[in-house]
Design a protein around this motif. Sequence first.
Motif, PDB file in Angstrom:
ATOM      1  N   UNK A 382       0.848  -1.181   0.000  1.00 35.07           N
ATOM      2  CA  UNK A 382       0.000   0.000   0.000  1.00 35.07           C
ATOM      3  C   UNK A 382       0.891   1.240   0.000  1.00 35.07           C
ATOM      4  N   UNK A 383       0.373   2.341  -0.445  1.00 39.37           N
ATOM      5  CA  UNK A 383       1.209   3.506  -0.696  1.00 39.37           C
ATOM      6  C   UNK A 383       1.740   4.178   0.569  1.00 39.37           C
ATOM      7  N   UNK A 384       1.235   3.820   1.734  1.00 42.30           N
ATOM      8  CA  UNK A 384       1.738   4.477   2.941  1.00 42.30           C
ATOM      9  C   UNK A 384       3.110   3.938   3.355  1.00 42.30           C
ATOM     10  N   UNK A 385       3.459   2.744   2.941  1.00 44.22           N
ATOM     11  CA  UNK A 385       4.770   2.163   3.241  1.00 44.22           C
ATOM     12  C   UNK A 385       5.545   1.993   1.938  1.00 44.22           C
ATOM     13  N   UNK A 386       6.818   2.403   1.952  1.00 46.79           N
ATOM     14  CA  UNK A 386       7.661   2.245   0.762  1.00 46.79           C
ATOM     15  C   UNK A 386       8.799   1.278   1.076  1.00 46.79           C
ATOM     16  N   UNK A 387       9.043   0.290   0.199  1.00 46.48           N
ATOM     17  CA  UNK A 387      10.180  -0.615   0.396  1.00 46.48           C
ATOM     18  C   UNK A 387      11.474   0.085   0.000  1.00 46.48           C
ATOM     19  N   UNK A 388      12.454   0.068   0.893  1.00 48.34           N
ATOM     20  CA  UNK A 388      13.671   0.829   0.630  1.00 48.34           C
ATOM     21  C   UNK A 388      14.894  -0.075   0.452  1.00 48.34           C
ATOM     22  N   UNK A 389      15.326  -0.750   1.524  1.00 48.89           N
ATOM     23  CA  UNK A 389      16.557  -1.539   1.470  1.00 48.89           C
ATOM     24  C   UNK A 389      16.236  -3.006   1.742  1.00 48.89           C
ATOM     25  N   UNK A 390      17.072  -3.890   1.196  1.00 49.39           N
ATOM     26  CA  UNK A 390      16.723  -5.309   1.182  1.00 49.39           C
ATOM     27  C   UNK A 390      17.976  -6.172   1.312  1.00 49.39           C
ATOM     28  N   UNK A 391      17.799  -7.340   1.922  1.00 50.57           N
ATOM     29  CA  UNK A 391      18.825  -8.383   1.894  1.00 50.57           C
ATOM     30  C   UNK A 391      18.118  -9.732   1.832  1.00 50.57           C
ATOM     31  N   UNK A 392      18.849 -10.748   1.413  1.00 51.33           N
ATOM     32  CA  UNK A 392      18.298 -12.092   1.282  1.00 51.33           C
ATOM     33  C   UNK A 392      18.781 -12.944   2.449  1.00 51.33           C
ATOM     34  N   UNK A 393      17.837 -13.592   3.124  1.00 56.60           N
ATOM     35  CA  UNK A 393      18.154 -14.416   4.279  1.00 56.60           C
ATOM     36  C   UNK A 393      18.682 -15.766   3.840  1.00 56.60           C
TER      37      UNK A 393
END
Length: 558
Positions: A382-393
Motif C-alpha cells: 500500500x502507498x503508505x509504506x515504501x520498500x527501501x533496502x533489502x537483503x536475502x536471508x
Amino acid sequence: MDPHRSGQDVLRCDLCEDPGPSMYCDVCHTNLCKSCVGEHLSDELIEHRVVPFRKRGSTLTCTKHSPKICELYCEQCNGPICSLCVSSGDHEQHKKIDIFKHFENKKAEIKEDLQELENNIYPIYQNIASRIPVQRDKVKENSQKLKSDISKHGEILHRKIDALIEKEKKRADGINNKFLVALKKQEYEYANCISEIKQSIVCLRTLLDSNDICLVSSYRLEIDRYRKLPAKPMMAKTIFFPTNVDEKKLSEQMSHARGSILRKEKQGYILKSPDSLSSPPDRTLTDLPQIISNTDIQYENPGKFRSISCLNDEEFWTCGDDNIMRLYNFSGNLVKSIQTKSGRMPRDIAVTKTGDLVYTDPWNFTVNIVKNTQIYDVVRLQKKWTPEYICCSATGDFLVVMFNFDKGEVKVVRYSGSTEKQTIQFDSEGRPLFLIPNDQCGTDCTTYIAENRNLDICVADVHKHAIIVVNRAGELRFRYTSITKPVGIATDSQGRILAADSPNNRIHILDQDGQFLRYIDNCDLYTSTPWSLSVDNDDKLVVLMKDSGSVKKIQYCL
C-alpha cells in the motif's frame, strides 16, 4: 587382627599395627605411623619415598631405571623421568619441570574442566535433551495434521475426478442419444417403404388375377424406385479411450502444500571456553588489509552509484540513480544490464542463494525479482509504506526495510515469497528500534540491512548513528554506537559485521556480539567515499566507492 574381620577394621601401621597411620612409603607400599618411619628407612638397600598418607600414590618409579624415583617431568616427551634419565643426555634440550609442579598444574586443569562440565556444558546438554521429548510430541502432532491435510486434499481431488467422470458419462449419453434419433428416423423411413411395398404386392396380385384388358394395360412399372434401397442403418458404437495417468503430475497435485523439513546439522555450535571472550575464528584477520583488485566502472555519472551485491567471486551487480541495474566482472567489463519494470530507479539490490537478482522500487511500492530477463512483482505494498533496502536471508526469505514518511516510522519486514511472516519495529518496552532519516532525498536516507550467519538481523541506522542488531525473533541484541554515520553493511562467514563509516573513510569490523575488532582505514579509502559493501564467497570485502564509482576488492582475513 582377625583376617575375616579385616574389612571392618580401621587402617593400621604395617609395622606396629597402631591405628590411623599418618605416613606412607610410595616405594614399598607400606602404611607407617610416625614412630615407625625411622625403622622403615633404616633399610638402606632400598630407595624409600615416605609421604603423608593423603599423598600416597604420588611417587613414580622410573620405567627405565627402576627403582629410581622420578622427580622431573619432560614436557617434550610427555612423561616422568629420573636423575639417571637426565644424566643420560636423552633429555638435554628438553624442557623439564618438577613432577609435583606438573602434578599440581594438571590437577588445576582437571578442576577447571570439572567445573566447566558441571556448571556449563552438562546443564546445556541436559536442557537440549529435555526439549527432545517436547519436539518429538510436536513432530507426532504435526504428522497427524499433515496426514489430515493430505487426506482433505485427496478428498478434493477425488471430488474433482468424480465430477470429471460424471461429465464424461453425460457426454457419452449425448453422443448415444444422437445415434438413437438417427436410427428412429431410419426406422420410420423403412416402415413407410414396407407399407407401400405391401400395397403394391396386393395391386399386382389383383392385376394378375384380372381379365380386364383396359385395367392391365394401364399398369406402369414402378418397381425401379424400390430397387434403390434407403440408407442402411449403421451400428452405433461409442468407444472410450482412457489416457495414461501421469503419476508425476498427480504427485504435483498432491504436493501443493508441504510441511517444513527438519534438517540435522552436521555439527552443532561450539561452546566458548568460560575463560575466553571469544574463540579464535577459522579465518583470522590480517595485520594489514590489502587491495586485491580495483575496478573502474564505465558509467556516465559514477558518483551516483548506490548499491553493490556480489553474484560470485568474479561478478557483481550495481545500481545507481538511473533505471538500469548492471552486472560487471572485476575486470570492469559490463556483462549484463536490466532495466527496471517501472522505468524508475531502484533503491537497493540483493542476490538470492540461487543467484537471482532482487530489487526494491519505492516509486512503484514493489519488491521485484529478476529471473533470466523476466521481472516479477514479489511484493506490492500500500502507498503508505515504501520498500527501501533489502537483503536475502539464508533461509530464503527477504528482509525489507520500509519507511512510512507520513508517520515518521521505520520497520523491517520478513517475507517468504509474497507472504509477510514477521514485522520488527519496536523493542521490548515499545520504543522504536529504528529512526526514519530526516532527509528523504539526501544521503541520510540510507538504512542498509544484512543478515549474520547466526540469523541475527543487522541494520545500519544512519539517524541513530548506530548499528542495530536484533535476533531472528526480533529481540534487540545490541547497539554499536562507536561509528559516525554507518552506511553500507555486510557480514562474512565468521559472523563478523563490517560497516562503512563514510565521513571518516574507514570500515569498522565487529564480531558477532558487537565487540570492536579493528578498522580498515588504509587501502586508499581516503581518496573517495566507501559506501555500499558486499562480501564474496571467499570472504573478500567488496567496497563500492561512491564518489569515484570504483570498486575495491580487499583481503582482510586469511
